[in-house]
Design a protein around this motif. Structure first.
Motif, short mmCIF file in Angstrom:
data_model
loop_
_atom_site.label_atom_id
_atom_site.label_comp_id
_atom_site.label_asym_id
_atom_site.label_seq_id
_atom_site.Cartn_x
_atom_site.Cartn_y
_atom_site.Cartn_z
N LEU A 112 -6.65 2.61 -3.94
CA LEU A 112 -7.77 1.70 -4.17
C LEU A 112 -7.54 0.41 -3.39
O LEU A 112 -6.39 -0.04 -3.25
CB LEU A 112 -7.89 1.41 -5.66
CG LEU A 112 -9.25 1.00 -6.22
CD1 LEU A 112 -10.28 2.10 -6.01
CD2 LEU A 112 -9.13 0.69 -7.71
N ASP A 113 -8.59 -0.19 -2.90
CA ASP A 113 -8.44 -1.46 -2.17
C ASP A 113 -8.14 -2.58 -3.15
O ASP A 113 -9.00 -2.97 -3.95
CB ASP A 113 -9.73 -1.77 -1.40
CG ASP A 113 -9.61 -3.05 -0.56
OD1 ASP A 113 -8.50 -3.60 -0.46
OD2 ASP A 113 -10.65 -3.47 -0.01
N GLY A 120 -1.11 7.96 8.32
CA GLY A 120 -2.32 8.47 8.94
C GLY A 120 -3.39 7.41 8.89
O GLY A 120 -3.19 6.27 9.33
N SER A 121 -4.54 7.75 8.32
CA SER A 121 -5.62 6.76 8.17
C SER A 121 -5.69 6.22 6.75
O SER A 121 -6.62 5.50 6.40
CB SER A 121 -6.96 7.41 8.54
OG SER A 121 -7.24 8.49 7.66
N MET A 122 -4.71 6.56 5.91
CA MET A 122 -4.75 6.17 4.50
C MET A 122 -3.83 4.99 4.21
O MET A 122 -2.65 5.00 4.52
CB MET A 122 -4.35 7.36 3.60
CG MET A 122 -4.41 7.04 2.11
SD MET A 122 -3.93 8.46 1.10
CE MET A 122 -5.31 9.56 1.43
N LYS A 123 -4.42 3.96 3.60
CA LYS A 123 -3.65 2.81 3.15
C LYS A 123 -3.43 2.93 1.65
O LYS A 123 -4.34 3.30 0.90
CB LYS A 123 -4.41 1.51 3.45
CG LYS A 123 -3.71 0.26 2.96
CD LYS A 123 -4.56 -0.98 3.25
CE LYS A 123 -3.92 -2.26 2.71
NZ LYS A 123 -4.75 -3.46 2.99
N PHE A 124 -2.21 2.66 1.19
CA PHE A 124 -1.93 2.71 -0.24
C PHE A 124 -0.90 1.66 -0.59
O PHE A 124 -0.20 1.11 0.26
CB PHE A 124 -1.45 4.11 -0.66
CG PHE A 124 -0.13 4.52 -0.07
CD1 PHE A 124 1.05 4.35 -0.79
CD2 PHE A 124 -0.05 5.09 1.19
CE1 PHE A 124 2.28 4.74 -0.26
CE2 PHE A 124 1.17 5.48 1.73
CZ PHE A 124 2.33 5.31 1.00
N LEU A 165 3.52 0.14 -5.17
CA LEU A 165 3.74 -0.35 -6.53
C LEU A 165 2.80 -1.51 -6.81
O LEU A 165 2.72 -2.46 -6.04
CB LEU A 165 5.18 -0.81 -6.72
CG LEU A 165 5.54 -1.41 -8.09
CD1 LEU A 165 5.38 -0.35 -9.19
CD2 LEU A 165 6.95 -1.97 -8.10
N SER A 166 2.10 -1.42 -7.92
CA SER A 166 1.25 -2.52 -8.39
C SER A 166 1.21 -2.44 -9.92
O SER A 166 1.76 -1.51 -10.52
CB SER A 166 -0.16 -2.42 -7.80
OG SER A 166 -0.74 -1.16 -8.08
N LEU A 195 -7.78 4.30 -10.69
CA LEU A 195 -7.01 3.50 -9.74
C LEU A 195 -6.63 4.28 -8.49
O LEU A 195 -5.94 3.75 -7.62
CB LEU A 195 -5.74 2.97 -10.43
CG LEU A 195 -5.98 2.05 -11.63
CD1 LEU A 195 -4.68 1.76 -12.35
CD2 LEU A 195 -6.63 0.75 -11.17
N LYS A 196 -7.06 5.54 -8.41
CA LYS A 196 -6.73 6.42 -7.28
C LYS A 196 -5.23 6.39 -7.02
O LYS A 196 -4.76 6.23 -5.90
CB LYS A 196 -7.50 6.01 -6.04
CG LYS A 196 -9.01 6.15 -6.19
CD LYS A 196 -9.74 5.80 -4.91
CE LYS A 196 -11.24 5.96 -5.09
NZ LYS A 196 -11.98 5.60 -3.86
N ALA A 197 -4.48 6.57 -8.11
CA ALA A 197 -3.02 6.50 -8.05
C ALA A 197 -2.41 7.87 -8.28
O ALA A 197 -2.99 8.71 -8.98
CB ALA A 197 -2.50 5.52 -9.10
N SER A 198 -1.22 8.10 -7.73
CA SER A 198 -0.54 9.36 -7.97
C SER A 198 0.08 9.39 -9.36
O SER A 198 0.31 10.46 -9.93
CB SER A 198 0.55 9.60 -6.92
OG SER A 198 1.53 8.57 -6.96
N GLU A 199 0.34 8.20 -9.93
CA GLU A 199 1.00 8.14 -11.24
C GLU A 199 0.81 6.76 -11.84
O GLU A 199 0.75 5.75 -11.13
CB GLU A 199 2.49 8.42 -11.07
CG GLU A 199 3.32 8.43 -12.34
CD GLU A 199 4.79 8.62 -12.06
OE1 GLU A 199 5.59 8.44 -13.01
OE2 GLU A 199 5.16 8.93 -10.92
#
Length: 605
Positions: A296-297, A313-317, A320-321, A342-346
């Protein structure tokens, strides 16, 4: 085939580690043997059932218009870096370097491989949709593999994928796979419940799981008996219930300013209820969550200036937040919903030092007014008024809190865990939910452009302009389905296979394999094979009790006993029947063939 031609040995007792029926019975019947933790070998009997299951899946998918392909199990790490999942997939992914120093992946899933393969030959809209599937080995480094092949580290999956020109085409592919799934599970004798599901790390706009009810299921299903609504608890939503005061009336706004209240030794919600004499529906619960690999931005989010980010690649992440989640105190946070929002992996609850740094107070005193991170507010808090919450100072709470007046949430979203007794969210339905446990057997996703954009899958559309494909993904856990068939079909004696996936459809058991009994058994064996029936002849020199117990344990649908006391009749017994019937040997092959055909026809309806 004869038992003397098959290497197998049965066990009276299951290994101590096997705690569910399918694991116990598969080990005892020698369908599988353990090679390592979470690693199982299919033995000949088990592999026969596995191959039949594979065959049914392939037949139905081929009939639906899909074509089989076979990518490699080991794939280049570069394509995972393109998709942005090299780091976000986490420690479940087993990686290595080849002798040239190139990163390689033991595939935990095949989206990247399929996308990379198909983009290489894609030029025109005339080639779309592309619809292919594989049945292949996967590896995920599970922390605690358990339940045998139900949740192993190495496992077999069917993965179907479609590249589509638009959402309408994707929906057609999605529905075709859903229909094929229903036919597959019907032929396996499994009653499945399609449920709305969380897309998780796969991403995308929507998904549906095919579940079977099971007391050992990993998932909680939320069901409405009135309208048929069904969803995984990770996805389920419910009608909002109004926040009420102590008298059961809707809460009212207050003009009173926030007031600090000293609350020594008040830590839990129960402590707060006693101290304030209030229903928990008057309390705002604040929880600090650690967020891993959010795509998520967050550049404009409060307190996120200078937050470290990465690009793959073209993905910004953001590796840790942190966020502060606000929810009414009588409810629980659904972490799958939170991770999805939050479009988070965990996501995981933060620990002591992290909480103090962000909230200025330990857990139990965290408050929305002073917290130094973005606030994610559950929808239930929107209609709360004159509320009580943590103050951000240890030993103090605040009252007269007005959401929207005293703080500004960064995000308003449903992160509530739905449970028994909540009201159905479907329009016009007044049903009340109940829950049950379930096992996921299959999952279909509308992935959209998550992978095709990041991996640059383009084609020329009807107008000759470059366009990006949309994508669907469709999976079935083959090992898990096999184990689930056993979970649903067994008794104290052993497995009760459906006719469609039994290692053999018929087992012939002569009391002694000699003289007239041998002649009769051999004759029937030959007649059944000639009729196309899959038959096993137990030619072992064992006591009858051992033979009968083994045949019941392995679970052949039909057992034929050949004994000198009954000849010229033989004893035919369905595995699920209470008692056998005597049939003349001359009629036995015809009778058994008809029983097999009837059972197969019933599954194929």
């Amino acid at each position: 085939m004869k038992t003397s031609q098959i290497h197998f040995r049965t066990l009276r007792e299951a290994p101590a580690e096997a705690v569910i029926a399918s694991h116990q019975l598969m080990m005892r019947a020698d369908l599988i043997r353990k090679l390592g933790n979470g690693l199982y070998t299919y033995m000949p009997m088990g592999l026969r059932s596995y191959r039949k299951l594979e065959s049914i899946i392939k037949e139905e998918l081929n009939n639906s218009g899909a074509m089989e392909f076979k990518p490699t199990v080991i794939v280049p790490g570069d394509i995972w870096k393109e998709s942005g999942r090299w780091e976000t997939m986490g420690q479940q992914m087993l990686t290595a370097k080849n002798r040239g120093g190139q990163d390689m992946v033991v595939s935990p899933t095949a989206e990247e491989a399929y996308t990379a393969i198909c983009r290489a030959g894609l030029t025109s809209y005339k080639q779309l949709p592309i619809n292919m599937y594989q049945i292949n080995t996967k590896y995920r480094d599970e922390i605690r593999p358990r339940y045998g092949v139900m949740r192993g580290r190495e496992f077999n999956m069917m993965d179907g994928y479609t590249l589509n020109a638009d959402d309408e085409s994707l929906d057609e592919s999605y529905q075709a796979y859903a229909s094929a799934y229903h036919r597959i599970f019907k032929r396996l004798g499994l009653k499945v419940i399609p449920v709305k599901a969380d897309t998780g790390a796969m991403g995308g706009s929507g998904s549906e799981e095919f579940m079977v009810e099971s007391p050992i299921g990993d998932d909680t299903l939320i069901l409405c008996p009135e309208c048929g609504y069904a969803a995984n608890a990770e996805k389920a939503s419910c009608k909002p219930d109004v926040a009420v005061d102590n008298d059961g009336n809707p809460q009212k706004k207050t003009d009173l300013p926030i007031e600090d209240v000293a609350t020594p030794n008040v830590f839990s919600i129960e402590d707060m209820e006693k101290f304030f004499g209030c229903t928990p529906k008057m309390f705002v619960k604040a929880l600090i969550y650690r967020v891993i690999n959010s795509t998520l931005d967050l550049s404009g989010a409060p307190y996120c200036e200078g937050l470290a980010s990465k690009v793959e690649g073209s993905m910004k992440f953001y590796p840790l937040s942190y966020v502060c989640v606000l929810i009414r105190a009588d409810l629980d946070v659904n972490e799958a919903k939170l991770a999805g929002a939050l479009k988070a992996s965990e996501v995981a609850l933060a620990e002591g030092d992290e909480i103090l740094k962000i909230a200025g107070a330990p857990h139990g005193f965290v408050g929305p007014v002073t917290v130094k991170c973005p606030i994610v507010q559950d929808l239930t808090v929107n209609d709360m008024h004159d509320a009580i919450a943590g103050s951000g100072k240890e030993g103090f709470h605040i009252r007269h809190l007005e959401p929207g007046r005293d703080y500004t949430p960064w995000m308003n979203v449903d992160v509530r865990t739905v449970k028994d007794g909540d009201r159905c969210s479907c329009p016009g339905c007044n049903g009340t939910y109940y829950s049950t446990k379930g096992n996921e057997l299959g999952h279909i996703f509308k992935l959209g452009k998550k992978y095709t954009e990041s991996m640059n899958v383009t084609y020329l559309d009807k107008n000759g302009k470059a366009a990006v494909t949309t994508m669907g993904c469709y999976g079935i856990g083959v090992d898990r389905v096999l184990a689930s068939i056993i979970e649903a079909n067994h008794d104290d004696m052993g497995i009760q296979w459906p006719m469609s996936v039994a290692p053999f459809q018929v087992a012939i058991v002569p009391i002694k394999y000699k003289d007239a009994m041998k002649d009769a058994a051999d004759r029937l064996y030959g007649e059944l094979r000639a009729a196309g029936v899959e038959v096993l002849l137990d030619d072992r020199d064992e006591r009858p009790g051992v033979k009968f117990n083994d045949m019941d344990l392995i679970g052949f649908p039909i057992r034929v006993t050949v004994g000198d006391k009954n000849l010229p009749n033989v004893e035919i017994k369905l595995r699920t029947a209470d008692s056998p019937e005597l049939v003349p040997l001359d009629e036995a092959a015809q009778t058994i063939s008809a029983m097999v055909k009837s059972a197969m026809d019933e599954l194929d309806k």
